[in-house]
Design a protein around this motif. Structure first.
Motif, mmCIF file in Angstrom:
data_model
loop_
_atom_site.group_PDB
_atom_site.id
_atom_site.type_symbol
_atom_site.label_atom_id
_atom_site.label_comp_id
_atom_site.label_asym_id
_atom_site.label_seq_id
_atom_site.Cartn_x
_atom_site.Cartn_y
_atom_site.Cartn_z
ATOM 1 N N ASP A 189 99.612 94.549 66.761
ATOM 2 C CA ASP A 189 100.041 93.937 65.895
ATOM 3 C C ASP A 189 98.945 93.625 64.960
ATOM 4 O O ASP A 189 99.168 93.479 63.668
ATOM 5 C CB ASP A 189 100.513 92.448 66.480
ATOM 6 N N ARG A 230 96.419 95.577 64.301
ATOM 7 C CA ARG A 230 96.119 96.920 63.727
ATOM 8 C C ARG A 230 97.269 96.948 62.348
ATOM 9 O O ARG A 230 97.017 97.373 61.463
ATOM 10 C CB ARG A 230 96.310 97.962 64.522
ATOM 11 N N PHE A 231 98.530 96.572 62.757
ATOM 12 C CA PHE A 231 99.415 96.859 61.881
ATOM 13 C C PHE A 231 99.479 96.078 60.611
ATOM 14 O O PHE A 231 99.799 96.228 59.547
ATOM 15 C CB PHE A 231 100.926 96.653 62.619
ATOM 16 N N ASP A 232 98.981 94.567 60.909
ATOM 17 C CA ASP A 232 98.742 93.818 59.811
ATOM 18 C C ASP A 232 97.722 94.396 58.823
ATOM 19 O O ASP A 232 97.838 94.076 57.518
ATOM 20 C CB ASP A 232 98.171 92.414 60.383
ATOM 21 N N MET A 268 97.233 97.560 58.377
ATOM 22 C CA MET A 268 97.901 98.742 57.779
ATOM 23 C C MET A 268 98.637 98.342 56.706
ATOM 24 O O MET A 268 99.149 98.690 55.857
ATOM 25 C CB MET A 268 98.630 99.330 58.799
#
Lengths: 166, 107
Positions: free
Chosen positions: B87, B89-91, B93
């Protein structure tokens, strides 16, 4: 410039059988952008390290073609950790298959299949990680938990092993 | 934790755990509900018990099998930490993606 507060997209993690982990998330961008963020070295460098764990990206190299190799190096203090693998299938922007090893344990490769599907202008990303064995998967997931609790270098090793899912 | 994973990886054992979520049951009704033979059910229950996922409750003349929530809760915590990592990492991204979209809009 958009000022309204956006609802955060949810990341889900599910287990399948005894060797598979499935990570999914929706992104507010078209598949071609998500695919590029996932593969282009200069873009990967900006999101791949989990910064709250004190980890930063040292270098990201990737030869994004079938049979091409990539290597991601992270650092924590003076220590470095590397992940590497090979691209097996590349079908921009919909699908990507690659292998990955945490170089400290090179005999336990994980095969990762990522799909990027357009849904109403957004992208549904599903990353399916197939571990070498049930034990390898357990070790990867276990290290994720430990890393949040302790900060010794041994624990960091485990954290980074867990990142091998990337 | 390895035991929890291994126990749940077998589809019929997973079905037994799902069934027991509605309450403790004796071996024969588990077999009936899931269309499994009793020796098969007993074998699966033995594995689930060894993994700490079920426990036996004697009631009158019967042995009822009940779910023990602790291993499932631990499994859930475990997955949640892994999820939080992704999560984060994706934030990060999301920011990269917003920039790509802006650049494209600017042509």
């Amino acid at each position: 410039m958009m000022t309204a507060t956006r609802t955060k997209n949810t990341t889900t993690v599910e287990l399948e059988g005894d060797r598979v982990v499935v990570i999914a998330r929706t992104f507010r961008a078209p598949p071609r952008h998500v695919f590029d963020a996932w593969t282009k070295p200069e873009l990967v460098a900006r999101w791949w390290a989990p910064k709250s764990h004190g980890v930063t990206v040292k270098s990201i190299d990737a030869d994004v073609e079938i049979g091409g190799r990539y290597r991601y190096v992270l650092s924590h203090g003076d220590n470095e950790f590397a992940f590497s693998g090979e691209y097996v299938e590349i079908d921009r922007p919909g699908r990507l298959v690659y292998t990955q090893v945490f170089e400290a344990f090179p005999d336990q490769p994980t095969t990762i299949t990522v799909t990027f599907e357009e849904e109403d202008g957004l992208t549904r990303m599903v990353s399916r990680e197939v571990y070498a064995s049930a034990e390898a998967r357990t070790a990867a997931l276990e290290s994720g938990m430990e890393s949040g609790m302790r900060e010794t270098m041994d624990q960091l090793d485990e954290l980074v092993a867990e990142l091998a899912a990337g | 934790m390895v035991e929890t994973f291994a126990a749940l990886a077998e589809p019929n054992r997973f079905r037994i755990v799902e069934l027991l979520r509605s309450g403790p049951r004796p071996v024969n009704t588990i077999g009936e509900r899931l269309a499994l033979r009793q020796p098969q059910v007993s074998k699966h229950l033995k594995v689930l018990k060894a993994a700490g996922l079920v426990e036996v409750e004697p009631r009158a003349q019967q042995r009822f099998y009940a779910l023990r929530p602790e291993p499932l809760r631990r499994l859930d915590d475990w997955l949640d930490r892994y999820r939080q990592l992704w999560d984060e990492r994706f934030d990060a991204m999301d920011e990269v993606l917003e920039e790509l979209t802006q650049k494209e809009d600017e042509g």
